[in-house]
Design a protein around this motif. Sequence first.
Motif, PDB file in Angstrom:
ATOM      1  N   PHE A   1      -2.110   3.419   0.016  1.00  0.00           N
ATOM      2  CA  PHE A   1      -0.815   4.306  -0.339  1.00  0.00           C
ATOM      3  C   PHE A   1       0.246   3.402  -0.608  1.00  0.00           C
ATOM      4  O   PHE A   1       0.514   2.419   0.220  1.00  0.00           O
ATOM      5  N   PRO A   2       1.190   3.717  -1.322  1.00  0.00           N
ATOM      6  CA  PRO A   2       2.359   2.941  -1.772  1.00  0.00           C
ATOM      7  C   PRO A   2       3.155   2.634  -0.516  1.00  0.00           C
ATOM      8  O   PRO A   2       3.965   1.570  -0.607  1.00  0.00           O
TER       9      PRO A   2
ATOM     10  N   ASP B   1       1.503   2.645 -10.278  1.00  0.00           N
ATOM     11  CA  ASP B   1       0.132   2.505 -10.705  1.00  0.00           C
ATOM     12  C   ASP B   1      -0.480   1.128 -10.896  1.00  0.00           C
ATOM     13  O   ASP B   1      -1.569   1.069 -10.183  1.00  0.00           O
ATOM     14  N   ALA B   2       0.340   0.478 -11.362  1.00  0.00           N
ATOM     15  CA  ALA B   2      -0.259  -1.122 -11.500  1.00  0.00           C
ATOM     16  C   ALA B   2      -0.367  -1.738 -10.106  1.00  0.00           C
ATOM     17  O   ALA B   2      -1.498  -2.396  -9.903  1.00  0.00           O
ATOM     18  N   ARG B   3       0.408  -1.535  -9.340  1.00  0.00           N
ATOM     19  CA  ARG B   3       0.564  -2.228  -8.167  1.00  0.00           C
ATOM     20  C   ARG B   3      -0.597  -1.522  -7.370  1.00  0.00           C
ATOM     21  O   ARG B   3      -1.370  -2.275  -6.517  1.00  0.00           O
TER      22      ARG B   3
ATOM     23  N   ALA C   1      -6.098  -2.318  -4.927  1.00  0.00           N
ATOM     24  CA  ALA C   1      -7.370  -1.758  -4.976  1.00  0.00           C
ATOM     25  C   ALA C   1      -8.274  -2.615  -5.118  1.00  0.00           C
ATOM     26  O   ALA C   1      -9.486  -2.858  -4.403  1.00  0.00           O
ATOM     27  N   ALA C   2      -8.182  -3.451  -6.325  1.00  0.00           N
ATOM     28  CA  ALA C   2      -9.256  -4.131  -6.832  1.00  0.00           C
ATOM     29  C   ALA C   2      -9.451  -5.307  -5.752  1.00  0.00           C
ATOM     30  O   ALA C   2     -10.357  -5.788  -5.584  1.00  0.00           O
TER      31      ALA C   2
END
Length: 339
Positions: A319-320, A241-243, A248-249
């Motif tokens: 996506f991861p 989530d953090a990554r 995204a930011a």
Amino acid sequence: MITFYPGPSKVYPDVADYAAEAVRSGVVSLNHRSAGFMDIVRETARLLHEKLAIPADYHIALVSSATECWEIVAQSLTIQTTLHPTTGAFGEKWREYAHRIRPFNAGNTDILCVVQNETSNGTQVSHQQLAKWRQEVPPNWLIAVDAVSSMAGIALDWQQADVWFASVQKCFGLPAGLAVLIYSPRALERAITIGERDHYNSLLFMYENFSKFQTPYTPNGLGIYCLMRVLQRVPPIADVDARTRERAASWYTFFEQEVAHLPFQLLVNDPVMRSDTVIALEGSEDAIKALKATAQQAGITLGNGYGKWKETTFRIANFPAITDEEIEALKAFFRTANL
Ligand SMILES: *Cc1c(COP(=O)(O)O)cnc(C)c1O
């Protein structure tokens, strides 16, 4: 070729090895009621709970697609009808499918159906909005959430809904043909009250079979095995989530500031509504066409627009499974491309 298509999307390269493993070891030839296969289903469910931080009392079923989950919600969990606050094409499609099974009659709603991340236009429903709906809807309603393009990419606030589902060809980084359906004790109670057993995929059959780590029909064993192997190696969802949010930011700042001269802009103006996993950009039909062709020549696949935004937008999956190097390559392309 690097792909930023938001589904089907990039799969983890190791999936090639996992698939080979599954064939060589004979996993794909196991009877789905055998102890060996049931161990894989049990371990997959355990890993989903662990890695995605799903509450212990929420149940899991494995089905074929998110579209199937739309129908399961309609046939097995809806008493009268469903309400769909939609912001895009997937939400509208879900409403259409649901109301074909449980025709809409205003005033008799018993499920709120929310698409958390609208893949078609890069908007998302915030945790706060979902929590607000949880407070506001009548206590006898359920809330069902399509999290197809966000589950396994961002942390979800499971308690804010009774049903969550996602197919695995988006943030899970796996090939299509498998979906995860997660449901609360309250949803199970509702299914028992309704007692719907008319379909091969009635939720009650799913529940009874999954209690024994089985499925009502021969499942996608290869997909389940690969899901288990991918889950073994992904970090806990808080880290993912953090990554994802950081990336995204960085994408949003990049388009607003660094390459603001390019002939397209972010499709979503309100930062609160911007998706963390699908970035959508808008431009003229010609500009978008030229961009996609230039990117293709550079070995990069961008996501086409979807639905009514088909010709005037493009999308970038966040996506991861996508690596930092791939993101850097796409940023370098935008910095230097002559568009
Ligand atoms: C991709 C997608 C679907 C459809 O998933 P299937 O596995 O093809 O059924 C549904 N909802 C959303 C938000 C999606 O992004």
